[in-house]
Design a protein around this motif. Structure first.
Motif, short mmCIF file in Angstrom:
data_model
loop_
_atom_site.label_atom_id
_atom_site.label_comp_id
_atom_site.label_asym_id
_atom_site.label_seq_id
_atom_site.Cartn_x
_atom_site.Cartn_y
_atom_site.Cartn_z
N ASP A 191 0.76 -1.19 -0.09
CA ASP A 191 0.00 -0.15 0.05
C ASP A 191 0.86 1.24 -0.03
N GLU A 192 0.30 2.42 -0.47
CA GLU A 192 1.04 3.57 -0.53
C GLU A 192 2.46 3.62 -1.31
N VAL A 193 2.51 2.65 -2.17
CA VAL A 193 3.82 2.72 -2.99
C VAL A 193 3.95 3.91 -3.63
N VAL A 194 5.13 4.37 -3.55
CA VAL A 194 5.34 5.69 -4.47
C VAL A 194 5.08 5.41 -5.98
N LEU A 195 4.58 6.17 -6.63
CA LEU A 195 4.38 5.87 -8.38
C LEU A 195 5.46 6.38 -9.00
N GLU A 196 6.08 5.66 -9.94
CA GLU A 196 7.30 6.05 -10.47
C GLU A 196 6.99 6.45 -11.83
N GLU A 247 -1.33 0.68 -4.37
CA GLU A 247 -1.93 -0.57 -3.85
C GLU A 247 -1.55 -1.82 -4.57
N GLY A 248 -1.13 -2.73 -4.14
CA GLY A 248 -0.76 -3.98 -4.77
C GLY A 248 -1.09 -5.20 -4.26
N LEU A 255 9.16 7.53 3.72
CA LEU A 255 8.32 6.19 3.58
C LEU A 255 8.11 6.09 1.74
N THR A 256 8.36 4.86 1.44
CA THR A 256 8.24 4.81 -0.11
C THR A 256 6.91 3.80 -0.30
N GLY A 257 6.63 3.06 0.72
CA GLY A 257 5.53 2.18 0.66
C GLY A 257 5.28 1.38 1.99
N LYS A 258 4.42 0.52 1.86
CA LYS A 258 4.14 -0.53 3.04
C LYS A 258 3.75 -1.87 2.49
N VAL A 259 4.30 -2.63 3.40
CA VAL A 259 3.98 -4.21 2.83
C VAL A 259 3.45 -4.79 3.98
N GLU A 260 2.36 -5.70 3.67
CA GLU A 260 1.64 -6.75 4.58
C GLU A 260 2.12 -8.03 4.16
N ALA A 261 2.76 -8.63 5.28
CA ALA A 261 3.64 -10.10 5.22
C ALA A 261 3.32 -10.69 6.35
#
Length: 1999
Positions: free
Chosen positions: A1744-1749, A1788-1789, A1905-1911
Motif C-alpha cells: 500500500d501507498e507505494v510511490v508511483l514512478e 496498492e498491490g 516512506l516509499t511504501g508499506k507491505v503486508e506480510a
C-alpha cells in the motif's frame, strides 16, 4: 631582583625550649633551622631570599612568625611580626627592632631584630656593596649559589654566616646525598637543616627528632641508586646525559590489524558496497556485498611494516567504502575516513575495538555524513601485547553514536576546516649543487649564482601541496600559502614541512620540520584552534658540505637527530572552520596553493645581537682513531661560527642604521673598530687551536690543556624571542625537580627506605610552589609586538594548566598516606608528562648550538645543546639549566654511524663551559667558571673587561688522590658465545685511567679492588672542587684473548670529596657502597656496586690521608681490596638448594648433552648437584636437597647474585659449559623465621611468602573461633558480586527455584502487558550443552570487565575478586559468616521492586558456569612457581637490537629447582615440627621426582584473530599438538578460509614426566600444494602445573553433578580430593558432621546435602560441602591456596619468525590424570554446535501507498508496476520475486505470494551459516556466518530499461519491530526506531503477521516512506516443514488464492481497446461529453458559416 630578609635575633622569650621561625612573603614561606634549648634569646642569624619577578608594591606585607617547636605535637605560636614594605621600597634597606603580637593582636614583650633589603629590576634602588651583609667578597658567589639552588624551594634558603668567615661551607653530609637532592639540598653550613618543605607539617615532625643528632634521616636524604648523577650536583656543573645512542630512526617491526565488521546507513540507493582499507601505500579490499545499505563483512586484514617509529606513526589509515567496483570500472567512492597510525597507537591498549568510523565524502564537503563502518583497529609494536576483549557473540544492539571511532575528547560532529600553511621565506640554505658549472659561468659571464633551487612541500593527512620553485636562491622569498581541507579536529597529529631542492634528476630534501598540532592548539573549554607564527622554525639535518651522495640524507628527511643547522623557514599556520551551508564554498578537498600577503620583517621579533661564550676545560676520552692528527673543536650556532661549510657567502643581518651608529664591519673580515664602551664589534673565534692528543690508555687519548683552557666566542643576530624560551625554562626547572623527586621516591620504595610518603609530600609541595612561581613570572612583559597569537594563547593555557596543577598537587599532598604512595606516584608521573609536553615550545627562536670535533678539517663527532638550556636571564628560574655551568658532553658519531655498537664508544668527553645571552648583558659571562683563573685576551682587546678572552690560565691548582672502591657488578652483558663474559672495569678521571683485574667467565664479578689515582691536578678553588668534583666515567669491558676488549657498558659517578682540613670520620666518611646503573647505548646493562672518594693532598703530602692497608690477599698480588669501613658487613647465611631436574637442553658444539651437572655458586662458595647419569632416560636429579654456608652482607640490597651453571661431564674428565643463569636478587628466596607470637595466621602467611618452598614450615598459632561458610541454594545473582559467591546448588534444587521463578515471571508479564519483550524462558536441561555453559561464562566475564571499567577498579584488585576470595583479609570468622548471610538475604529478595537497579537487568537463565581467563593460566597463578621454580639457562652473546638474538634464542635449556636462604642458626622450634625430615631441610613435603605416567587431555575450543596466511587474506587452520615424541596433526579437519575457527576438539596423549613435559599446541595453515605454514604456537609447561599446590591437573567445577552438561570430570570426587589435600597439608580434617556440614581445621563449610541422579532419585551426599571447602581452600590457615577452577584459558600464539608480535589467540584447557589413579571418564564433548535447519515461509499479501514512478504514455498519469523482492542469505544466493502488479494507480498491490527460505542457524551465536565456494577456482567450500536478516524490497518493473528500486526494509529475525495491524497504523518511525515499538523474535513467536514500512533515501539523504507491505512470517524447523509442505509462489501444496486485482492491471498490449476504454472513459467521461457537445456546436457553426454566403446571395438576388 630580590628581597633579602636577614633575621638576626629574637629576645625576651619566656622559658626554655626549641624555637623555629617562619618567614612569609607573597604566599611563599621559608622556615629557619630549629634552635635547641634556647633560653630568653634566640640567635637565628639567617638570611632568606625571594627572587622577585615583578616590582614590589608598597602595600605588600612581610610576615615573620616565631614558634615553640615540638617534635611530637604541633608547633605553638609565640608571636607574629608583620611589616608593610613601603619604606623598604623607597629606601631599599631597613633595619627594624620591633615587638611581636600574639593571636589576639595583643602586643607581647618578645621582640625581634630584622634587616630587610630590596634590589629592584632597574637597579635604581641602591646597589649592593659587598661588605654590607657578609663582610667578604664571596657574596656574588653566595648569590649565585642561592639563585641556583633555592629559587623555588621553601625550606632551603641562602644562609648567612658570621662576618669574616671565608670558607663558609663546612662538612655537612655525604656528597652523594647532596648530589641526589640536587638543588633541593640544604646548605652546607648546617647539618641539621631540613631539605624538605613538607617536613614541618605536624604529622611529619616526629622525624625531625631523628635528624637532630648528627645522624642522617634516611627519608630526606634520598639514596637514589639509579646513578649518582640523577641530579644537578651543584651550581657549577650540569649533569651529563647518560644515554648515548640515538633511538629515533631505527626501524622496528609493526603490525596494523584491522577488522571490518559491517557498515550501516550507507548513503545511496540499492548499492553494492565494498570496503577498501589502506595503510600507507598498501591497499586491501573486502568482498562485495550486493544490493544493501548495511553490508556485513567481518573480514580481518593485517599489514606488516618494518620502519622507524617516526615514519610508522605518520602513516595514514584510510577506510573507504566503494560502490559497485568490478574488474572494468573502479567504482564510485561513497565516503572515507582517515586517521594516522599514531592516533591509534596513543589509545589505551593501542587499539580501537568495535568502533564506528564516520564516512564523509572528500569531494563534497557540504554533503554531511555518508554512513558508518564498524571496525577494530590495532597497532602492535614488538613486545606490545594487546588485550583483545573477548570475542564472543556480539548480540548487543549497537549504539552507534556512543561508540564512534574517535579518540577521547574529539566531538562526534566534526566540521570541515581549512588549514592555511603560509610559507614566507627561508634563510641560510646550504649549497645543493656542484659548483663546477657555476664556476665556468662565473668565469665567462661574471655572474655568481646561488647553488640551490628551493621549494617547500607540506604533507598533511595523506595529502601534499608544494610552493613554487625559487631558482638559485640561498634566501628564497615565497609568500605563498598551501591550503588543506580536512575535518576538524583532524585525526592526524603531525604536519610535515620540508624544504626541497628542485633538480632535474631527483629532488632531495634540504630540511624537515614537523608541526605537532597538539602543541599549537588546545581543545579545552577555553582552548584555541591551531595557530602558529608567523615564526621562524629551524631545520637540522646532515652536515652542510655538498657531496653527490649524502650518507646522512635521512636526517634531512626528519629521521633521527640532525647533526647540523640546515636552514630556517618563516611560516605561519591558521585554521578556519567552514560553514558548509554557504553556496559559494568550493566543495572539493583538493590541496590549493595561492599567494599570501607578505608580513613585515619585524613581525618575528626585533633583531638582537646575541653573544655565545664557551671555555673548554677538559677534552679527554678521544677515540684512538682520531688520536694521531691534531684535533680542534668548533662551536656553531645557526650558520655563525661555521667556517668550514657554513655560509655560501658571508652575510649577516644588519640592524637598520640609526644616526649616530658606528659603521659596522663585516664579521668575516676579522677586523675590529676601536673598542667602544660596549666592546665594539669583535670578531668571532669559533674554534679552538689545533692540538695533538696525548695517550691516556690504549683506547683513549686526551688533549693536554693543563692550566691553559681555550675559549671560543661568537656573535650572532636573532629575533629576540627570549620570553618563549624563558617560559619553557621555568617549566623545565619545575619538571626536572619533580622528576628528580619522583625518582627519589621510587628509589626509596624500591630499597624499602622508611617514609617515602614524606618525600612525596615534599615533592608535591615543591611542585605547587613552582607552579605558583610560574604564574607570577610568566605574566610579565607580554606586551611586545612580536608576540604571535600562539604565544598569547599558549601562555594563557600554560597558566591555566599550571594553576590547576598547583592546586591538584596541593590537594594530592594532603592525600598521600603510606598505603597510597604508589597510586599517587602514578598521578605525579602524569604531571611530569604534562609539564614536559607544555615546556616544548613549537615556535623556535635561537637555533641549537653544535660542538663538532674536527680532525684534519673533517667533521668527526658532535654534540648538540639546545639553546634554551644555555640562555642567560637575570631571573634565576628562567635561566637555562646549563647556562654558566660546566657541562660534561660526550660527543657521538653523526647519523646512522652512531647506531648500534659504533654509537656506544665515546668519541670524546668534553668539560665545557657555555654562556649565551644578549650582547648587552654579557658582563656576567664568566660568572659560573671555576675560580682562580686569569684571562688571556686577543692582542687588540687588551684591558677591556667586557672583551672576551681567547684562553684562561688557571693559577690555582690542587693536588688530589682518587680512590675508587670497585666492589662488584651484577647482571652484566654476555659478550662471549658461552653466554658469559670476562669482565674488567676501566675507570677514567680527568686524564688518567686504571683497570681492575679481569675475572673470567662471569656476569657478576666481585672485584673487591681499590684503585688509587695519584698526582691528580685539579684547577680552581679548593672549595668549589669540594662541592663540585668532576665526574668519573666507568666503562666495563670484556677481555678477549684475541683482538681488543669488547665494550659492555658505561656508568658515571661523582666522588665524595675530603679537603685537607676535614677529618676522615662519620657521617660523610667512609663513603657507602652504592649501585650505579650501567648503560649500553640506551639499554640498561647491569649495575655496579662501588664507592669513590677524592682526597685532597695537603701541604704535608700524603701522610695525612687515611692509611691504605697494603695488599691483604697474598694470592692476588699487588691488588688492594676495598677497605674495611667501606666493604659491607657480612653475616653467615645458609643457602639450601632444591635440585629437581633439567629440561630441554640443546646440543653443545653439535654434541648432545648426556651427563649434566648443576653448579651453584654465590660469593665464592657453592655446591654441586649430583650427576644425572643418563639425561635422555631421566633428566631429574636423585639427590634433591643440598646446602652450603656463605657470608653475605647484612644489607639485603647488597647481596651478590647467585650463579647457576650447567656443565656436561664428557669422557676423560672434560667439562663443557652448557648454559648459565644468574639470580640477580636473592630476595624472593630469603626465609625469615616466623614470629612465634604471630597474632593470627594470615600475618604469618605473609612472613612465609618470602620463600615459596616453605609452604609447610614453621609453627602457627591458629585463632580459636570457627569460621562458618554457608552453601545454601540461592537465587541467581547479578554478575560480579564481590561477596563470597556460593551457589553450588544441585540440579534438583534449581528446578524447585525454577518453578517459583516461573510464577513470578508470569505475574510480572501480566502486569506489564505487552510493553516488554517476552523474557528468556528457563533452559531445559536436555537443551543445555557445554557451549551453553561457555557462552554464559563469557557473558559473565564481559559483564565483569564492563563493571570494572565503570567502577574504575584496578586490575590488581580484580584478580583478587575473580578468585572469589571476596571477603578475605582482616574479617574474623563470625563477621565472615554474617556477611555471607546478609548477602544471601539480599539475593533472595531478588530483583523485586525494592532494588530498582537490579530490576531492569534481563534475567539470565541459571546455567552453571566455568571461569574464562582472558590470558594464560600461568599469569593468574604466578607461573605455578609456588615451590618449584624454572630458571632459563642462557648461552651465547646478548643480542643488541641489531643482531636480534633475543632471550628466547639464547635459551639452551631450563633448570628446575628452588632456593632457600636464611641466617644461621635458625630458631630451635622450626626444626622441631612434627614430621620434619632433615634431609629435605626447608623443603618439607615435596613430592618425589621419580618418573610418572600421565594421561594429558587437551581441549582446544577455538582460535581468534589468526594472522592471515594465504594471499586472499584468510587461512585454513588446523591444530597440531606435540608432547615428547607424540605429534598429532589434525590435518584432515582443517577449517576452510577462517581466521576465527571454532575447533571444539579434545586430544588424549599419554606422557611420562619428566621426559615429556613441554606441551606445544600449534595452529598450522593447510595448503593444497607445498608445506603447511605455521601460524603460531603456544607452549605449556605441564610439569609445573602437575606438581603445583594450586592443583592445576583438573579444574574444580563450580557445582557437583553426576550427569548432564555439567558432569564432574575428575576421577576423584570432591570429598576424596579434600581428604587428600588435608592429609598432604597435615591439616585437621575433613570432619563431615551432620548432613550438609564439614569441618576443616577451624573452618566449617555448609551446603546442600542431597543430590539427584539421572532418574530423579534423591540421595544423601557429602560432595557439595566438600566442594564448598575446596572452592574456599585459600581460607584454610597455613596451607591454603587458590585451587584452579574449571576454566578455559586464552593463550597468545607466537611465531618464531615474528618474535614478540601476537599471531592470534587460542582458547583451550588441559586436564592431567596420573595413570596410577582410577581412569577418568570419557572426554567432554565440546564439538562445535551443528547449526539447526529451519525453513522461513514469507507470504507477501499486499502493498500500500507505494510511490508511483511511471508516467502514463498517453495521459501522463502516475502509476507503478509493483513487485516485491526478498532474500535472507544474500541477493545472489536466494533472492525471490513476486509477480508484477501492473499499473497500480493508488500504490496498492495485491500478491498473495509465498517465498520459501531454508537456512541453517546457530542459535547461540544468532548467525546463519552458509557454505559456498568463494570462486570457481576454490578447492573447497568456505563457511560464512552472517546475521539473520530478512530483506524485503519493492521495485517498479520496466520493460525495456532496468527496474527501478523504490524502497526496502531489513528485519533482524532476532529482534524486529512487530508489524502494525492495519496499513494506516504503519508508520515510517517503526523502522527508524524513533518510536518504541515492541520487538519480537521469529525464533520465539514462530508466526508473525502485520504491515511494515519500506524506506528509501531522498536527495537530501533523509529517509522517506516509499511504501508499506503486508506480510506474514512463519518459521518452522526442517522436520516440521517436511511434515506439512507448502508450495512456492501460489503452487501446490497448500496453494494461495489468486489476488483480486483491479482491471487496469491487465496487460495493456493484449487488449489495448479495453484498456483504452478503461483509461479514457473511466477518468475523462465528462470531459469527453463536453468535448462532444462542443464539437457539435462547432460543426453547426461551420455549416452555418458555410451556408450563409449562398443563402445571402440568394436572398439578395432574390432568387
Amino acid at each position: 631582583m630580590a628581597l633579602l630578609v636577614h633575621l638576626k635575633t629574637v629576645s625576651e622569650l619566656r622559658g626554655r625550649g626549641d624555637r623555629i621561625a617562619k618567614v612569609t612573603f607573597r604566599g611563599q614561606s621559608f622556615y629557619s633551622r630549629v634552635l635547641e634549648n634556647c633560653e630568653d634569646v634566640a640567635d637565628f642569624d639567617e638570611t632568606f631570599r625571594w627572587p622577585v619577578a615583578s616590582n614590589i608594591d608598597r602595600t605588600e606585607m612581610l610576615e615573620i612568625q616565631i614558634f615553640n617547636y615540638s617534635k611530637v605535637f604541633s608547633n605553638k605560636l609565640i608571636g607574629t611580626f608583620r611589616m608593610v614594605l613601603q619604606k623598604v621600597v623607597e629606601e631599599n634597606h631597613v633595619e627594624v627592632i620591633e615587638t611581636l603580637i600574639d593571636d589576639n593582636n595583643a602586643i607581647i614583650k618578645t621582640s625581634l631584630c630584622v634587616e630587610v633589603r630590596y634590589q629592584a629590576t632597574d637597579g635604581k634602588v641602591g646597589s649592593w656593596d659587598d661588605g654590607d651583609f657578609l663582610g667578604d667578597e664571596s657574596l656574588q658567589e653566595e648569590e649565585k649559589d642561592s639563585q641556583e639552588t633555592d629559587g623555588l624551594i621553601p625550606g632551603s634558603r641562602p644562609s648567612s654566616r658570621p662576618p669574616g668567615e671565608k670558607s663558609f661551607r663546612r662538612a655537612g653530609r655525604s656528597v652523594f646525598s647532596a648530589m641526589k637532592l640536587g638543588k633541593n639540598r640544604p646548605h652546607k653550613e648546617d647539618p641539621h637543616r631540613q631539605d624538605e618543605p613538607a617536613v614541618l607539617e605536624m604529622e611529619d615532625l616526629d622525624h625531625l627528632a631523628i635528624r637532630l643528632g648528627d645522624g642522617l634521616d634516611p627519608d630526606t636524604v634520598s639514596l637514589a641508586s639509579v646513578t649518582a648523577l640523577t641530579t644537578n650536583v651543584s651550581n657549577k656543573r650540569s649533569k651529563p646525559d647518560i644515554k648515548m645512542e640515538p633511538s629515533a630512526g631505527r626501524p622496528m617491526d609493526y603490525q596494523v590489524s584491522i577488522t571490518v565488521i559491517e557498515a550501516r546507513q550507507l548513503v545511496g540507493l540499492n548499492m553494492d558496497p565494498m570496503v577498501c582499507v589502506e595503510v600507507g601505500d598498501d591497499k586491501k579490499y573486502t568482498s562485495m556485498k550486493e544490493s544493501t545499505n548495511c553490508p556485513y563483512y567481518n573480514e580481518y586484514f593485517v599489514f606488516d611494516f618494518h620502519v622507524s617509529p617516526d615514519i610508522m606513526f605518520d602513516k595514514i589509515i584510510k577506510i573507504s567504502v566503494i560502490h559497485s567496483k568490478n574488474l572494468l570500472r573502479s567504482g564510485t567512492l561513497v565516503g572515507s575516513f582517515k586517521m594516522d597510525v599514531g592516533t591509534v597507537y596513543a589509545q589505551p591498549e593501542h587499539q580501537f575495538y568495535h568502533k564506528w568510523a564516520i564516512l564523509s565524502d572528500p569531494d563534497d564537503i557540504s554533503a554531511g555524513l555518508k554512513g558508518y563502518v564498524k571496525c577494530d583497529v590495532a597497532v602492535v609494536g614488538k613486545g606490545d601485547n594487546i588485550k583483545t576483549p573477548h570475542k564472543a557473540n556480539e548480540t548487543e544492539e549497537d549504539d552507534i553514536e556512543g561508540n564512534l571511532l574517535l579518540p577521547e575528547g574529539v566531538p562526534a560532529e566534526r566540521q570541515w576546516a581549512r588549514f592555511y600553511v603560509k610559507i614566507y621565506r627561508a634563510e641560510g640554505l646550504p649549497r645543493m649543487n656542484t659548483s663546477l658549472m657555476a664556476n665556468v659561468k662565473k668565469a665567462f659571464i661574471g655572474e655568481n649564482k646561488d647553488l640551490v633551487d628551493p621549494y617547500v612541500q607540506v604533507f598533511f593527512a595523506g595529502q601534499k601541496g608544494k610552493t613554487s620553485v625559487q631558482k638559485s636562491s640561498y634566501e628564497p622569498l615565497w609568500n605563498e600559502q598551501v591550503i588543506f581541507t580536512d575535518l576538524f579536529p583532524p585525526l592526524c597529529k603531525r604536519m610535515k614541512v620540508q624544504i626541497r631542492d628542485s633538480d632535474k634528476v631527483n629532488d632531495v630534501a634540504i630540511g624537515t620540520h614537523f608541526i605537532d598540532l597538539r602543541k599549537i592548539s588546545n581543545d579545552g573549554d577555553r582552548g584555541f584552534l591551531p595557530t602558529l607564527g608567523p615564526a621562524w622554525v629551524n631545520m637540522y639535518g646532515s652536515t652542510r658540505n655538498y657531496t653527490l651522495l649524502d650518507e646522512h640524507q635521512d636526517l634531512n628527511e626528519g629521521l633521527g637527530e640532525g647533526v647540523s643547522f640546515r636552514a630556517r623557514l618563516m611560516l605561519a599556520l591558521a585554521v578556519e572552520i567552514l560553514d558548509t551551508s554557504n553556496p559559494e564554498l568550493t566543495s572539493s578537498t583538493e590541496v590549493q596553493v595561492e599567494q599570501a600577503t607578505p608580513v613585515s620583517e619585524s613581525c618575528t621579533g626585533k633583531m638582537e645581537e646575541f653573544f655565545l661564550f664557551g671555555a673548554f676545560l677538559e677534552a679527554s676520552m678521544i677515540d684512538r682513531k682520531n688520536g694521531d692528527k691534531p684535533v680542534t673543536f668548533e662551536v656553531t650556532i645557526g650558520n655563525y661560527g661555521n667556517e668550514v661549510d657554513g655560509l655560501s657567502r658571508p652575510q649577516r643581518p644588519r640592524p637598520r642604521k640609526e644616526p649616530g651608529d658606528e659603521e659596522e664591519v663585516d664579521l668575516i673580515q676579522n677586523s675590529s673598530d676601536d673598542e667602544g664602551d660596549d666592546g665594539g664589534d669583535l670578531a668571532s673565534v669559533s674554534s679552538t687551536p689545533p692540538m695533538r692528543p696525548q695517550i691516556t690508555d690504549r683506547n683513549y687519548f686526551h688533549l693536554p690543556y693543563l692550566e691553559r683552557k681555550p675559549c671560543i666566542y661568537i656573535k650572532s643576530w636573532w629575533p629576540d624571542q627570549r620570553r618563549r624560551l624563558y617560559n619553557a625554562n621555568i617549566m623545565d626547572h619545575i619538571a626536572d625537580k619533580l622528576e628528580e623527586g619522583l625518582n627519589d621516591v621510587q628509589e626509596m620504595i624500591k630499597t624499602e627506605k622508611s617514609y617515602p610518603e614524606r618525600r612525596l609530600r615534599g615533592v608535591l609541595e615543591e611542585l605547587s610552589c613552582g607552579c605558583h612561581r610560574f604564574l607570577s613570572l610568566a605574566d610579565k612583559d607580554q606586551g611586545h609586538l612580536s608576540c604571535t597569537r600562539l604565544d598569547r594563547e599558549r601562555l594563557k593555557s600554560c597558566m591555566r594548566e599550571l594553576e590547576s596543577m598547583g592546586q591538584q598537587a596541593r590537594s594530592l599532598r594532603a592525600q598521600v598516606k603510606r598505603h597510597t604512595v604508589r597510586d599517587k606516584l602514578r598521578l605525579c608521573q602524569n604531571f611530569l608528562q604534562k609539564l614536559r609536553f607544555l615546556a616544548d615550545e613549537p615556535q623556535h627562536s635561537i637555533p641549537d648550538v653544535f660542538i663538532w670535533m674536527m680532525s684534519s678539517n673533517k667533521r668527526v663527532a658532535y654534540a648538540r645543546v639546545p639553546s634554551k638550556d644555555l640562555l642567560f636571564s637575570i631571573v634565576e628560574e628562567e635561566l637555562g639549566k646549563d647556562c654558566a655551568k660546566v657541562k660534561t658532553l660526550f660527543l657521538k658519531l653523526p647519523g646512522k654511524r652512531g647506531f648500534g655498537s659504533a654509537g656506544w664508544t665515546v668519541q670524546a668527553k668534553l668539560e665545557l663551559y657555555l654562556w649565551l645571552g644578549l650582547s648587552k648583558q654579557r658582563k656576567d659571562f664568566l660568572c659560573g667558571l671555576p675560580c682562580g683563573f686569569e684571562e688571556v685576551k686577543a692582542a687588540q682587546g687588551l684591558g677591556l673587561h667586557s672583551f672576551p678572552p681567547i684562553s684562561l690560565v688557571y693559577t690555582k691548582k690542587q693536588a688530589f688522590q682518587l680512590r675508587a672502591h670497585m666492589y662488584q657488578a651484577r647482571s652484566l652483558f654476555a659478550a662471549d658465545s658461552s653466554g658469559l663474559s670476562d669482565p674488567f672495569a676501566r675507570v677514567f678521571f680527568i686524564n688518567q685511567s686504571q683497570c681492575t683485574e679481569v675475572l673470567n667467565e662471569t656476569l657478576c664479578p666481585t672485584w673487591d679492588q681499590m684503585l688509587v689515582f695519584d698526582n691528580l691536578e685539579l684547577y680552581g678553588e679548593a672549595q668549589e672542587l669540594r662541592d663540585d668534583p668532576p665526574i668519573i666515567v666507568i666503562e666495563i669491558y670484556d677481555q678477549d684473548s684475541m683482538g681488543k676488549a669488547d665494550f659492555m657498558g658505561r656508568t658515571f659517578a661523582k666522588p665524595l670529596v675530603k679537603m685537607a682540613d676535614e677529618a676522615y670520620c662519620p657521617p660523610r666518611f667512609p663513603p657507602q657502597l652504592e649501585y650505579y646503573q650501567i648503560y649500553r647505548g640506551n639499554a640498561t646493562a647491569g649495575d655496579l656496586l662501588a664507592a669513590f672518594e677524592l682526597l685532597q693532598i695537603g701541604p704535608t703530602g700524603k701522610a695525612d690521608l687515611p692509611p691504605i692497608n697494603g695488599p691483604v690477599d697474598v694470592d692476588r698480588g699487588p691488588i688492594m681490596p676495598v677497605p674495611v669501613g667501606i666493604r659491607p658487613v657480612l653475616s653467615k647465611y645458609r643457602v639450601e638448594v632444591l635440585f629437581w631436574g633439567l629440561r630441554d637442553l640443546k646440543r653443545v658444539n653439535l654434541a648432545q648433552v648426556d651427563r649434566p651437572r648443576v653448579d651453584i655458586e654465590c660469593a665464592g662458595k657453592g655446591v654441586q648437584s649430583s650427576l644425572i647419569h643418563n639425561y635422555k632416560k631421566n633428566p631429574n636429579f636423585n639427590t634433591l636437597v643440598k646446602w652450603f654456608e656463605v657470608d653475605l652482607p647484612e644489607n639485603e640490597l647488597l647481596h651478590p647474585p647467585l650463579n647457576i651453571r650447567v656443565v656436561d661431564c664428557r669422557a676423560f674428565g672434560r667439562y663443557t659449559l652448557v648454559g648459565s643463569h644468574a639470580v640477580s636478587s636473592l630476595r624472593r628466596f630469603i626465609y625469615r623465621p616466623p614470629d612465634c607470637s604471630a597474632p593470627s595466621w594470615n600475618s604469618t602467611v605473609r612472613h612465609l611468602q618470602g620463600c615459596h618452598g616453605l609452604c609447610n614450615g614453621g609453627p602457627f598459632s591458629c585463632p580459636t573461633g570457627e569460621v562458618v561458610v554457608s552453601m545454601e541454594p540461592e537465587m541467581p545473582i547479578k554478575k560480579l558480586e564481590t561477596m563470597v559467591k556460593l551457589d553450588a546448588t544441585s540440579d534438583a534444587i534449581i528446578k524447585v527455584d525454577v518453578a517459583e521463578e516461573e510464577k513470578e515471571k508470569k505475574k510480572k508479564k501480566k502486569k506489564k502487558g505487552t510493553a516488554e519483550e517476552p523474557e528468556e524462558e528457563e533452559p531445559d536441561e536436555s537443551m543445555l550443552d557445554w557451549w551453553s555453559k561457555y557462552f554464559a561464562s563469557i557473558d559473565t566475564m564481559k559483564e565483569q570487565l564492563r563493571q570494572q571499567e565503570v567502577s574504575g577498579i584496578d586490575v590488581e584488585d580484580k584478580e583478587e575478586m575473580d578468585s572469589s576470595e571476596g571477603l578475605k583479609g582482616p574479617m574474623k570468622g563470625k563477621e565472615k559468616a554474617r556477611a555471607a548471610k546478609e548477602e544471601k538475604k539480599k539475593r533472595t529478595q531478588g530483583p523485586g521492586p525494592g532494588q530498582g537497579s537490579e530490576a531492569p537487568e534481563k534475567k539470565k537463565p541459571k546455567i552453571d558456569e566455568l571461569k574464562v581467563y582472558p590470558k594464560e593460566l600461568e599469569s593468574e597463578f604466578n607461573n605455578f612457581e609456588d615451590w618449584l621454580h624454572t630458571f632459563n639457562l642462557l648461552r651465547g652473546k646478548t643480542g643488541d637490537d641489531e643482531d636480534g638474538s633475543t632471550e628466547e634464542e639464547r635459551t639452551v635449556g631450563r633448570f628446575k629447582g628452588s632456593l632457600c636462604v636464611y641466617k644461621v642458626p635458625l630458631p630451635e622450634d622450626v626444626s622441631r615440627e612434627a614430621g620434619y625430615d632433615p634431609t629435605y631441610g626447608m623443603f618439607q613435603g615435596i613430592p618425589s621426582n621419580d618418573p610418572i605416567n600421565v594421561l594429558v587431555r587437551v581441549y582446544v575450543v577455538r582460535a581468534t584473530d589468526l594472522h592471515p596466511a594465504d594471499i586472499n587474506g584468510k587461512a585454513d587452520p588446523y591444530i597440531a599438538i606435540r608432547l615428547g615424541k607424540t605429534d598429532i596433526r589434525d590435518k584432515e579437519n582443517y577449517i576452510s578460509k577462517q581466521l576465527n575457527p571454532v575447533f571444539g576438539k579434545s586430544f588424549d596423549i599419554e606422557a611420562s614426566f619428566p621426559m615429556e613435559s613441554m606441551l606445544t599446541v600449534a595452529v598450522y595453515d593447510w595448503d593444497l600444494v607445498g608445506t603447511d605454514d605455521l601460524i603460531g604456537e603456544t607452549k605449556i609447561d605441564l610439569e609445573n602445573r602437575f606438581y603445583s599446590k594450586h592443583r592445576a591437573t583438573c579444574g574444580i567445577a563450580h557445582a557437583y553433578s553426576t550427569h548432564g552438561y555439567n558432569i564432574w570430570r575428575d576421577p576423584m570426587k570432591p570429598s576424596q580430593i579434600l581428604t587428600r589435600l588435608c592429609k598432604e597439608g597435615k591439616v585437621d580434617g575433613p570432619h563431615f558432621g551432620p548432613p550438609g556440614r564439614v569441618k576443616v581445621a577451624n573452618h566449617v563449610f555448609t551446603g546442600p546435602s542431597e543430590i539427584e541422579d539421572e532418574n530423579g532419585q534423591r540421595k544423601p551426599t557429602d560432595e557439595h560441602v566438600a566442594l564448598s571447602a575446596l572452592r574456599h581452600w585459600e581460607d584454610i590457615p597455613r596451607v591454603g591456596c587458590r585451587l584452579v577452577p574449571e576454566h578455559v584459558e586464552t593463550r597468545p600464539l607466537l611465531n618464531p619468525d615474528k618474535p614478540g608480535i601476537e599471531q592470534g589467540r587460542l582458547e583451550l584447557w588441559v586436564d592431567m590424570f596420573p595413570m596410577d589413579m582410577p581412569a577418568p571418564g570419557t572426554p567432554l564433548d565440546i564439538s562445535p554446535r551443528k547449526p539447526k535447519k529451519y525453513e522461513l515461509r514469507v507470504i507477501v499479501w499486499n502493498t500500500d501507498e507505494v510511490v508511483l514512478e511511471d508516467d502514463d504514455f498517453f495521459t501522463g498519469e502516475k502509476s507503478s508496476d509493483i513487485f516485491v523482492r526478498g532474500w535472507l542469505k544474500g541477493q545472489q544466493e536466494d533472492k525471490q520475486d513476486t509477480d508484477v502488479h501492473y499499473h497500480s494507480l493508488t500504490g496498492e498491490g495485491n500478491f498473495n505470494w509465498r517465498y520459501l527460505f531454508p537456512f541453517d542457524y546457530l542459535a547461540a551465536e544468532e548467525k546463519i551459516v552458509i557454505s559456498k565456494k568463494e570462486s570457481m577456482f576454490s578447492w573447497d567450500e568456505t563457511e560464512y556466518k552472517i546475521p539473520a536478516r530478512l530483506t524485503l524490497q519493492i521495485w517498479d518493473a520496466d520493460h525495456f530499461s532496468a527496474d527501478d528500486f523504490l524502497g526496502a526494509i531489513e528485519l533482524d529475525l532476532n529482534r524486529f519491530p512487530r508489524g502494525a495491524k492495519t496499513a494506516k497504523q504503519c508508520t515510517m518511525e517503526m523502522a527508524t526506531g524513533e518510536v518504541d515499538v515492541p520487538l519480537v523474535s521469529i525464533f520465539k513467536q514462530k508466526r508473525v503477521k502485520g504491515w511494515w514500512p519500506l524506506l528509501a533515501r531522498n536527495e537530501n539523504d533523509e529517509f522517506e516512506l516509499t511504501g508499506k507491505v503486508e506480510a506474514e512470517l512463519h518459521l518452522l524447523t526442517a522436520e516440521e516443514a517436511e511434515k506439512n509442505p507448502v508450495g512456492l509462489a501460489r503452487n501446490e501444496p497448500d496453494p494461495l488464492e489468486k489476488p483480486n486485482r483491479p482491471d487496469t492491471s491487465f496487460i495493456w498490449f493484449l487488449n489495448p481497446l479495453k484498456s483504452a476504454r478503461y483509461f479514457l472513459w473511466h477518468t475523462y467521461r465528462w470531459l469527453l461529453l463536453k468535448l462532444l457537445l462542443l464539437l457539435l456546436l462547432l460543426l453547426l457553426l461551420a455549416l452555418f458559416l458555410y451556408s450563409v454566403p449562398g443563402y445571402l446571395a440568394k436572398k439578395i438576388l432574390g432568387a
